[in-house]
Design a protein around this motif. Structure first.
Motif, mmCIF file in Angstrom:
data_model
loop_
_atom_site.group_PDB
_atom_site.id
_atom_site.type_symbol
_atom_site.label_atom_id
_atom_site.label_comp_id
_atom_site.label_asym_id
_atom_site.label_seq_id
_atom_site.Cartn_x
_atom_site.Cartn_y
_atom_site.Cartn_z
ATOM 1 N N VAL A 76 0.745 -1.232 0.342
ATOM 2 C CA VAL A 76 0.025 0.133 0.153
ATOM 3 C C VAL A 76 1.484 1.638 -0.073
ATOM 4 O O VAL A 76 0.567 1.782 -0.373
ATOM 5 N N GLN A 77 2.003 0.957 0.596
ATOM 6 C CA GLN A 77 3.036 1.679 0.915
ATOM 7 C C GLN A 77 3.650 2.409 -0.338
ATOM 8 O O GLN A 77 3.344 3.629 -1.147
ATOM 9 N N GLN A 78 3.988 1.733 -1.145
ATOM 10 C CA GLN A 78 4.736 1.404 -2.528
ATOM 11 C C GLN A 78 4.103 2.444 -4.010
ATOM 12 O O GLN A 78 4.024 2.651 -4.234
ATOM 13 N N ALA A 79 2.835 1.576 -3.952
ATOM 14 C CA ALA A 79 1.470 1.563 -4.476
ATOM 15 C C ALA A 79 1.755 3.893 -4.330
ATOM 16 O O ALA A 79 0.506 4.371 -4.715
ATOM 17 N N GLY A 80 1.711 4.566 -3.065
ATOM 18 C CA GLY A 80 1.535 5.682 -2.566
ATOM 19 C C GLY A 80 0.559 6.177 -2.279
ATOM 20 O O GLY A 80 -0.095 7.353 -1.997
ATOM 21 N N TYR A 81 -0.802 5.148 -1.866
ATOM 22 C CA TYR A 81 -1.454 5.823 -0.854
ATOM 23 C C TYR A 81 -1.174 6.077 0.693
ATOM 24 O O TYR A 81 -2.381 6.751 0.970
ATOM 25 N N VAL A 82 -0.334 5.660 0.912
ATOM 26 C CA VAL A 82 0.213 6.322 2.424
ATOM 27 C C VAL A 82 1.226 7.178 2.263
ATOM 28 O O VAL A 82 2.159 6.201 1.444
ATOM 29 N N GLN A 83 1.841 7.769 2.523
ATOM 30 C CA GLN A 83 2.535 8.815 2.482
ATOM 31 C C GLN A 83 2.832 9.034 3.636
ATOM 32 O O GLN A 83 4.594 9.954 3.855
ATOM 33 N N VAL A 84 2.890 8.523 5.341
ATOM 34 C CA VAL A 84 3.013 8.510 6.233
ATOM 35 C C VAL A 84 4.178 8.540 6.658
ATOM 36 O O VAL A 84 3.971 6.576 6.708
#
Length: 81
Positions: free
Chosen positions: A6-14
Motif C-alpha cells: 500500500v505504501q509503495q502504491a502511494g496510498y500512504v504518505q506517512v
C-alpha cells in the motif's frame, strides 16, 4: 507485507522512511530472509508505518488470545462449580 505494498502504491504518505537497515545482518534476498519474509513478512528496511502496523497486530493478537483464555477459564470454573 500488505501495508508495504500500500505504501509503495502511494496510498500512504506517512512514515515511509526506513527506520533501520538490517540487510548486512539478514538480507531479505538471502535464504533465511526469504523464509522469514514468507513466514512473517520480514523486510530488511522496514518503514515506521510498517513497524507501527506490525506492533499493533501483535498487540491485538495478544489481547484476543488473553480474552479467549480468560473466557475458557471462566467456563471451566463454572462447569466445576
Amino acid at each position: 507485507r500488505a501495508f508495504g505494498l500500500v505504501q509503495q502504491a502511494g496510498y500512504v504518505q506517512v512514515g515511509t522512511s526506513a527506520i533501520w537497515d538490517s540487510s548486512r545482518l539478514l538480507p531479505e534476498d538471502g535464504l533465511p530472509g526469504r523464509f522469514l519474509h514468507a513466514l512473517i513478512g520480514y523486510t530488511d528496511r522496514p518503514s515506521a508505518a510498517q513497524l507501527m502496523v506490525y506492533v499493533s497486530v501483535v498487540v491485538v493478537m495478544a489481547m484476543l488470545t488473553r480474552s479467549v483464555r480468560l473466557r475458557s477459564l471462566r467456563t471451566a470454573r463454572q462447569a466445576a462449580a
